[in-house]
Design a protein around this motif. Structure first.
Motif, PDB file in Angstrom:
ATOM      1  N   ILE A  22      60.167 -19.164  83.044  1.00 45.48           N
ATOM      2  CA  ILE A  22      60.672 -18.591  84.289  1.00 45.48           C
ATOM      3  C   ILE A  22      59.610 -18.730  85.376  1.00 45.48           C
ATOM      4  CG2 ILE A  22      61.465 -16.448  85.405  1.00 45.48           C
ATOM      5  CD1 ILE A  22      62.487 -15.552  82.647  1.00 45.48           C
ATOM      6  N   VAL A  23      60.041 -19.038  86.579  1.00 45.75           N
ATOM      7  CA  VAL A  23      59.134 -19.076  87.728  1.00 45.75           C
ATOM      8  C   VAL A  23      59.274 -17.736  88.455  1.00 45.75           C
ATOM      9  CG1 VAL A  23      58.504 -20.254  89.863  1.00 45.75           C
ATOM     10  CG2 VAL A  23      59.419 -21.574  87.920  1.00 45.75           C
ATOM     11  N   PRO A  24      58.330 -16.805  88.240  1.00 47.56           N
ATOM     12  CA  PRO A  24      58.529 -15.435  88.727  1.00 47.56           C
ATOM     13  C   PRO A  24      57.771 -15.120  90.009  1.00 47.56           C
ATOM     14  CG  PRO A  24      56.768 -15.442  87.120  1.00 47.56           C
ATOM     15  CD  PRO A  24      57.174 -16.891  87.338  1.00 47.56           C
ATOM     16  N   SER A  25      58.298 -14.175  90.741  1.00 43.93           N
ATOM     17  CA  SER A  25      57.569 -13.507  91.818  1.00 43.93           C
ATOM     18  C   SER A  25      57.979 -12.041  91.750  1.00 43.93           C
ATOM     19  CB  SER A  25      57.916 -14.109  93.183  1.00 43.93           C
ATOM     20  OG  SER A  25      57.167 -13.485  94.211  1.00 43.93           O
ATOM     21  N   ILE A  26      56.997 -11.158  91.567  1.00 42.08           N
ATOM     22  CA  ILE A  26      57.278  -9.744  91.334  1.00 42.08           C
ATOM     23  C   ILE A  26      56.619  -8.915  92.434  1.00 42.08           C
ATOM     24  CG2 ILE A  26      56.898  -7.795  89.746  1.00 42.08           C
ATOM     25  CD1 ILE A  26      56.894  -9.899  87.465  1.00 42.08           C
ATOM     26  N   TYR A  27      57.397  -8.019  93.033  1.00 46.20           N
ATOM     27  CA  TYR A  27      56.868  -7.175  94.121  1.00 46.20           C
ATOM     28  C   TYR A  27      57.610  -5.837  94.089  1.00 46.20           C
ATOM     29  CZ  TYR A  27      60.407 -10.488  95.813  1.00 46.20           C
ATOM     30  OH  TYR A  27      61.500 -11.326  95.914  1.00 46.20           O
ATOM     31  N   THR A  28      57.340  -5.098  93.040  1.00 48.02           N
ATOM     32  CA  THR A  28      58.052  -3.852  92.732  1.00 48.02           C
ATOM     33  C   THR A  28      57.270  -2.652  93.244  1.00 48.02           C
ATOM     34  OG1 THR A  28      59.320  -4.700  90.868  1.00 48.02           O
ATOM     35  CG2 THR A  28      58.646  -2.393  90.751  1.00 48.02           C
ATOM     36  N   ILE A  59      53.282  -2.791  92.071  1.00 51.45           N
ATOM     37  CA  ILE A  59      53.320  -3.838  91.046  1.00 51.45           C
ATOM     38  C   ILE A  59      53.585  -5.171  91.746  1.00 51.45           C
ATOM     39  CG2 ILE A  59      54.381  -4.624  88.891  1.00 51.45           C
ATOM     40  CD1 ILE A  59      55.129  -1.732  88.293  1.00 51.45           C
ATOM     41  N   GLY A  60      52.523  -5.731  92.309  1.00 48.52           N
ATOM     42  CA  GLY A  60      52.622  -7.009  92.998  1.00 48.52           C
ATOM     43  C   GLY A  60      53.177  -6.883  94.404  1.00 48.52           C
ATOM     44  N   MET A  61      52.900  -7.881  95.216  1.00 53.18           N
ATOM     45  CA  MET A  61      53.539  -8.080  96.508  1.00 53.18           C
ATOM     46  C   MET A  61      53.890  -9.553  96.589  1.00 53.18           C
ATOM     47  SD  MET A  61      51.202  -5.619  98.982  1.00 53.18           S
ATOM     48  CE  MET A  61      52.428  -5.539 100.289  1.00 53.18           C
ATOM     49  N   TRP A  62      54.875  -9.887  97.430  1.00 54.90           N
ATOM     50  CA  TRP A  62      55.340 -11.277  97.427  1.00 54.90           C
ATOM     51  C   TRP A  62      54.203 -12.248  97.741  1.00 54.90           C
ATOM     52  CZ3 TRP A  62      54.941 -14.452 101.648  1.00 54.90           C
ATOM     53  CH2 TRP A  62      54.731 -13.852 102.895  1.00 54.90           C
ATOM     54  N   ASP A  63      53.214 -11.778  98.534  1.00 59.05           N
ATOM     55  CA  ASP A  63      52.087 -12.643  98.871  1.00 59.05           C
ATOM     56  C   ASP A  63      50.811 -12.249  98.131  1.00 59.05           C
ATOM     57  OD1 ASP A  63      51.844 -10.242 100.191  1.00 59.05           O
ATOM     58  OD2 ASP A  63      51.307 -11.091 102.135  1.00 59.05           O
ATOM     59  N   SER A  64      50.940 -11.429  97.070  1.00 56.78           N
ATOM     60  CA  SER A  64      49.777 -11.024  96.262  1.00 56.78           C
ATOM     61  C   SER A  64      50.167 -10.994  94.792  1.00 56.78           C
ATOM     62  CB  SER A  64      49.260  -9.645  96.711  1.00 56.78           C
ATOM     63  OG  SER A  64      48.808  -9.658  98.036  1.00 56.78           O
ATOM     64  N   GLN A  65      50.418 -12.159  94.236  1.00 59.25           N
ATOM     65  CA  GLN A  65      50.863 -12.222  92.847  1.00 59.25           C
ATOM     66  C   GLN A  65      49.714 -12.132  91.845  1.00 59.25           C
ATOM     67  OE1 GLN A  65      54.456 -12.555  91.566  1.00 59.25           O
ATOM     68  NE2 GLN A  65      54.133 -11.282  93.379  1.00 59.25           N
ATOM     69  N   GLY A  66      48.501 -12.112  92.350  1.00 60.45           N
ATOM     70  CA  GLY A  66      47.343 -11.936  91.472  1.00 60.45           C
ATOM     71  C   GLY A  66      46.888 -10.496  91.372  1.00 60.45           C
ATOM     72  N   GLY A  67      47.588  -9.591  92.038  1.00 61.02           N
ATOM     73  CA  GLY A  67      47.209  -8.183  92.044  1.00 61.02           C
ATOM     74  C   GLY A  67      47.048  -7.670  93.461  1.00 61.02           C
ATOM     75  N   VAL A  68      47.070  -6.353  93.599  1.00 62.04           N
ATOM     76  CA  VAL A  68      46.993  -5.717  94.911  1.00 62.04           C
ATOM     77  C   VAL A  68      45.811  -4.745  94.894  1.00 62.04           C
ATOM     78  CG1 VAL A  68      48.211  -4.357  96.647  1.00 62.04           C
ATOM     79  CG2 VAL A  68      49.499  -5.894  95.128  1.00 62.04           C
ATOM     80  N   PRO A  69      44.682  -5.115  95.498  1.00 62.98           N
ATOM     81  CA  PRO A  69      43.518  -4.230  95.465  1.00 62.98           C
ATOM     82  C   PRO A  69      43.856  -2.837  95.981  1.00 62.98           C
ATOM     83  CG  PRO A  69      42.930  -6.383  96.348  1.00 62.98           C
ATOM     84  CD  PRO A  69      44.421  -6.368  96.231  1.00 62.98           C
ATOM     85  N   GLY A  70      43.379  -1.826  95.265  1.00 65.03           N
ATOM     86  CA  GLY A  70      43.622  -0.447  95.673  1.00 65.03           C
ATOM     87  C   GLY A  70      44.921   0.084  95.127  1.00 65.03           C
ATOM     88  N   ARG A  71      46.033  -0.270  95.756  1.00 68.06           N
ATOM     89  CA  ARG A  71      47.337   0.245  95.323  1.00 68.06           C
ATOM     90  C   ARG A  71      47.738  -0.297  93.960  1.00 68.06           C
ATOM     91  NH1 ARG A  71      51.231  -0.982 100.114  1.00 68.06           N
ATOM     92  NH2 ARG A  71      49.760  -2.681 100.457  1.00 68.06           N
ATOM     93  N   GLY A  72      47.309  -1.505  93.641  1.00 69.83           N
ATOM     94  CA  GLY A  72      47.608  -2.067  92.332  1.00 69.83           C
ATOM     95  C   GLY A  72      46.758  -1.485  91.220  1.00 69.83           C
ATOM     96  N   ASP A  73      45.670  -0.804  91.596  1.00 73.17           N
ATOM     97  CA  ASP A  73      44.802  -0.165  90.600  1.00 73.17           C
ATOM     98  C   ASP A  73      45.346   1.181  90.137  1.00 73.17           C
ATOM     99  OD1 ASP A  73      42.888  -2.229  90.809  1.00 73.17           O
ATOM    100  OD2 ASP A  73      42.030  -1.290  92.599  1.00 73.17           O
TER     101      ASP A  73
END
Length: 448
Positions: A356-362, A376-390
């Motif tokens: 599957i080719v995914p993009s997750i921004y939940t 849990i991700g942003m459309w332009d931050s699929q490698g993680g979201v500093p701060g809020r993703g922690d």
């Protein structure tokens, strides 16, 4: 399994009756008076249960929230009675954990409903800041939490002027005890109680019913109706139903530009210059309402039949199933205590391993559409979201499961489409379940 309270059971029964008695596709909508009764009962229960839990989780014995009329701290806004549409003058709410209970009061000219008694009489002490300092000094807290955060907007509610006013009023010994812990605001906003979840399906049912009609022959005439027409129809229908939109709905088109041999078709489609919905289009909506202070956020797809078709092409239906599978992968990776980034990484790795080719921004949802809690991700931050993703995932929270899968469509010459899905769900600490189901079949338009 925890037993539901008598109040929850009553609300569940009301919700069932609303649906059962309705003869149309829409659930009946509660009157403003009934909504206020629900909201105020929820608020009292939340203040009695959620506040002690989040304060003790963080070892905070005093929490001070300061808001001004029309410039509310977003947390204060959620603590006002249903008949209060904004703060009044300067509204100061204080929670103090005595060790046995959490007392609450308003350092304001007015009591805040019957839930925050007034602790200031301007005739006795004209200076509100001085009265705030007196009350805090009398209680001598070890930690005084304020809502300021570089990371979380919803935990950054104290303005510079009010922050300065409080610091100037407090003696030095108390100023040194001030802490800035966003987990208090986030914990209050993100946690859902049983009573709220008893009626969240009703809120979602209304949202789904509006989408169902909007993506139907009752609204869309192929070759005539534009995406803008449908967007404004959604806005009008939301108002007609007595609820509000928290963002303007968007309707978009994906259209075949390659033939079944992968060659460009004669008529090329430029979506920036043509928004008329045509037969053969795959259409998409992003839509959200606010009802009883609870928000929805939903993305669905519809297919407009070509002449002679009775169903969508198999490739498009299969693409929707791929999107559903990506949803399953994501929700299967929810685990209490994992950071949003950890859930994102595990879900992407599993999806990619399955081809599957995914993009997750939940994101969380509840009192705000883009709610408080782990990102849990942003459309332009699929490698993680500093701060809020922690931030960690916690139990008893609601989520917009938002993502897309890019899938080639054989009938369109291998042309790729994005299946963009969003459904609201509840995580109880073990399982994620959709609040009112999810889209597993396309809305079919153009049958007439």
């Amino acid at each position: 399994m925890r037993l539901l309270s008598k109040f929850v059971i009553t609300m569940l029964a009301l919700t069932v009756n609303v649906s059962a008695q309705n003869t149309s596709a829409y659930p009946d909508v509660y009157s403003m008076k009934d909504r206020a009764a629900f909201q105020d009962a929820w608020l009292k229960k939340r203040l009695d249960t959620v506040i002690p839990a989040v304060m003790r989780d963080r070892s905070i014995d005093m929490w001070v929230l300061i808001a001004r009329e029309y410039n509310e701290d977003p947390v204060v806004k959620t603590m006002l009675p249903a008949t209060w549409l904004s703060a009044r003058r300067r509204t100061v709410l204080v929670f103090h954990d005595t060790g046995e209970a959490v007392e609450r009061f308003a350092v304001s000219r007015y009591a805040v409903g019957d839930i925050f008694p007034a602790a200031w009489n301007p005739e006795d002490q004209p200076d509100q800041w001085a009265r705030i300092a007196e009350l805090i000094t009398e209680r001598n807290p070890k930690k005084i939490a304020l809502n300021a955060s570089d990371v979380f907007a919803l935990a950054d509610g104290i303005t510079e002027s009010q922050h300065r006013g409080l610091l100037d009023a407090l003696p030095e010994t108390l100023r040194t005890r001030i802490v800035y812990d966003p987990a208090l605001a986030i914990g209050w906003l993100e946690r859902r109680i049983l009573e709220e979840m008893a009626l969240y399906p009703h809120v979602m049912e209304l949202a789904h019913a509006i989408i169902q009609e909007g993506f139907s022959d009752a609204v869309i005439t192929p070759g005539t109706t534009t995406t803008a027409d449908v967007m404004w129809w959604f806005r009008d229908k939301i108002r007609e139903k007595g609820v509000t939109a928290w963002f303007h709905p968007t309707v978009s088109i994906q259209r075949q530009t390659l033939d079944d041999q992968g060659q460009k078709m004669t008529e090329l489609f430029d979506p920036s210059s043509d928004n008329v919905i045509r037969r053969g289009d795959l259409i998409h909506v992003d839509f959200g309402i606010t009802y009883m202070r609870l928000n929805t956020d939903t993305q669905h797809h519809g297919y407009v039949l070509k002449n002679g078709e009775t169903d969508a092409p198999a490739g498009i239906k299969s693409a929707l199933a791929t999107g559903n599978r990506l949803q399953d992968i994501l929700t299967g990776n929810y685990k209490t205590g994992l950071s949003g980034d950890a859930v994102l990484a595990a879900s992407r790795a599993q999806a990619i391993a399955e081809g599957i080719v995914p993009s997750i921004y939940t994101h969380p949802i509840g009192y705000h559409g883009h709610g408080a809690g782990a990102t849990i991700g942003m459309w332009d931050s699929q490698g993680g979201v500093p701060g809020r993703g922690d931030y960690p995932v916690v139990a008893n929270t609601a989520w917009s499961i938002e993502l897309n899968a890019t899938v080639p469509i054989p009938e369109w010459g291998g042309q790729k489409v994005r299946i963009m899905l969003e459904e609201d769900a509840f995580f109880d600490g073990s399982t994620v379940r959709y609040i009112n189901g999810r889209q597993t079949k396309l809305h079919i338009i153009g049958k007439n």
